[in-house]
Design a protein around this motif. Structure first.
Motif, PDB file in Angstrom:
ATOM      1  N   TRP A   9      39.555  -3.468  81.884  1.00 29.16           N
ATOM      2  CA  TRP A   9      38.228  -2.903  82.120  1.00 29.16           C
ATOM      3  C   TRP A   9      38.346  -1.652  82.960  1.00 29.16           C
ATOM      4  CZ3 TRP A   9      35.537  -1.937  86.644  1.00 29.16           C
ATOM      5  CH2 TRP A   9      34.194  -1.575  86.477  1.00 29.16           C
ATOM      6  N   GLU A  10      37.625  -0.631  82.601  1.00 27.76           N
ATOM      7  CA  GLU A  10      37.587   0.609  83.354  1.00 27.76           C
ATOM      8  C   GLU A  10      36.135   0.968  83.627  1.00 27.76           C
ATOM      9  OE1 GLU A  10      39.617   3.683  81.338  1.00 27.76           O
ATOM     10  OE2 GLU A  10      41.604   2.728  81.464  1.00 27.76           O
ATOM     11  N   PRO A  11      35.865   1.415  84.844  1.00 23.48           N
ATOM     12  CA  PRO A  11      34.474   1.782  85.156  1.00 23.48           C
ATOM     13  C   PRO A  11      34.046   3.001  84.344  1.00 23.48           C
ATOM     14  CG  PRO A  11      35.932   2.462  86.925  1.00 23.48           C
ATOM     15  CD  PRO A  11      36.761   1.625  85.992  1.00 23.48           C
ATOM     16  N   SER A  12      32.760   3.057  84.104  1.00 21.27           N
ATOM     17  CA  SER A  12      32.210   4.181  83.364  1.00 21.27           C
ATOM     18  C   SER A  12      32.203   5.435  84.225  1.00 21.27           C
ATOM     19  CB  SER A  12      30.795   3.866  82.890  1.00 21.27           C
ATOM     20  OG  SER A  12      29.941   3.685  84.018  1.00 21.27           O
ATOM     21  N   GLU A  13      31.932   6.535  83.613  1.00 20.37           N
ATOM     22  CA  GLU A  13      31.863   7.797  84.341  1.00 20.37           C
ATOM     23  C   GLU A  13      30.764   7.763  85.397  1.00 20.37           C
ATOM     24  OE1 GLU A  13      33.002  11.524  85.476  1.00 20.37           O
ATOM     25  OE2 GLU A  13      33.968  10.161  84.051  1.00 20.37           O
TER      26      GLU A  13
END
Length: 287
Positions: A9-13
């Protein structure tokens, strides 16, 4: 089944921008707080150092050589204060809990117990602690009661226990009465006696609720244990007084104050942290 590819999982901009903004705001607040604190300390320090009597004050209250020479004696006296505090705290909890239970017992048969508990609380909350120490510390040994020691330390501790128990008893009573009556009724409906309901149902809930004010009372007891010095007991304050009397330099008092702060400030911060963690705001006890 098709192969499932695990993707981290990667945080959104937007989330990354929000985290960066919060990080910058935290750093900015810390810099401003540090700057304002240093500025205030600098102004206060400058005013103190530039005052006409600063040199005399420095020699009398902040003599490093005097602090070093008096530190062992004051520290040894502080060890007595710590032992007094621990012993008195145990006795205070036992006595005050007994008085609180006496004041919360219902029914006309228990009226004498409620009367005794109320009279005790009213008397010892009405008397200043220092006066109780004088009355017991000087009057107790003079009576030479059979089976009781004549030590000033014993009577000083007795004064602390009697006085503080009156305040702590009210803390316990408030905790006991804060438990909803349905809890008592539920315990009795299960076949528990009054004592069993009190011990297994009411007191555990009351204890958790009164821990923050009890910790505040412990902080106060740490400080007030130094009042036994008026009876001649060589604790930290009395040791500082003896060291001061040698050359009338008051630095030992400052040393004693710093050592007491090293005891009370961590306990006070721990109390505040625990109260915030449990959702208590403005929790307080004696003094």
């Amino acid at each position: 089944m098709p192969d499932q590819v695990d993707t981290a999982w990667e945080p959104s901009e937007v989330q990354r921008e929000r985290d960066d903004w919060r990080r910058r705001r935290t750093v900015r607040s810390a810099v401003i707080a540090s700057g304002s604190t240093l500025l205030l300390l600098g102004v206060v320090g400058g005013l103190v150092v530039s005052s006409p009597g600063w040199e005399r004050v420095q020699e009398t209250y902040f003599d490093w050589d005097k602090a070093v020479s008096s530190f062992p004696a004051v520290l040894e006296g502080l060890w007595l204060n710590i032992r007094v505090m621990v012993l008195c705290a145990v006795l205070i909890v036992a006595l005050s809990l007994t008085i609180a239970v006496m004041r919360t017992i219902r029914g006309p048969v228990a009226f004498p117990l409620r009367l005794v508990g109320t009279a005790y609380v009213d008397i010892f909350r009405g008397l200043p602690l220092l006066l109780v120490i004088f009355l017991l510390g000087f009057g107790g040994p003079a009576l030479s009661l059979s089976g009781l020691p004549t030590s000033a330390l014993f009577w000083g501790c007795a004064a602390l226990v009697l006085s503080y128990s009156a305040y702590v008893a009210e803390v316990f009573r408030a905790g006991i009465e804060s438990v909803h009556p349905s809890q008592r009724l539920a315990g009795r409906s299960l076949g528990l006696s009054y004592g069993q309901t009190l011990r297994r149902v009411v007191l555990p809930q009351a204890w958790r609720r009164v821990i923050p004010p009890l910790m505040n009372d412990l902080v106060s007891l740490q400080k007030d244990s130094g009042l036994i010095a008026v009876l001649g007991v060589v604790d930290a304050i009395r040791a500082a007084q003896i060291e001061t009397a040698i050359d009338f330099n008051y630095t030992p008092y400052v040393v004693a104050g710093v050592l007491f702060c090293c005891l009370t400030i961590p306990m006070a911060r721990l109390t505040d942290r625990y109260a915030r963690k449990k959702g208590y705001h403005g929790a307080g006890g004696h003094l």
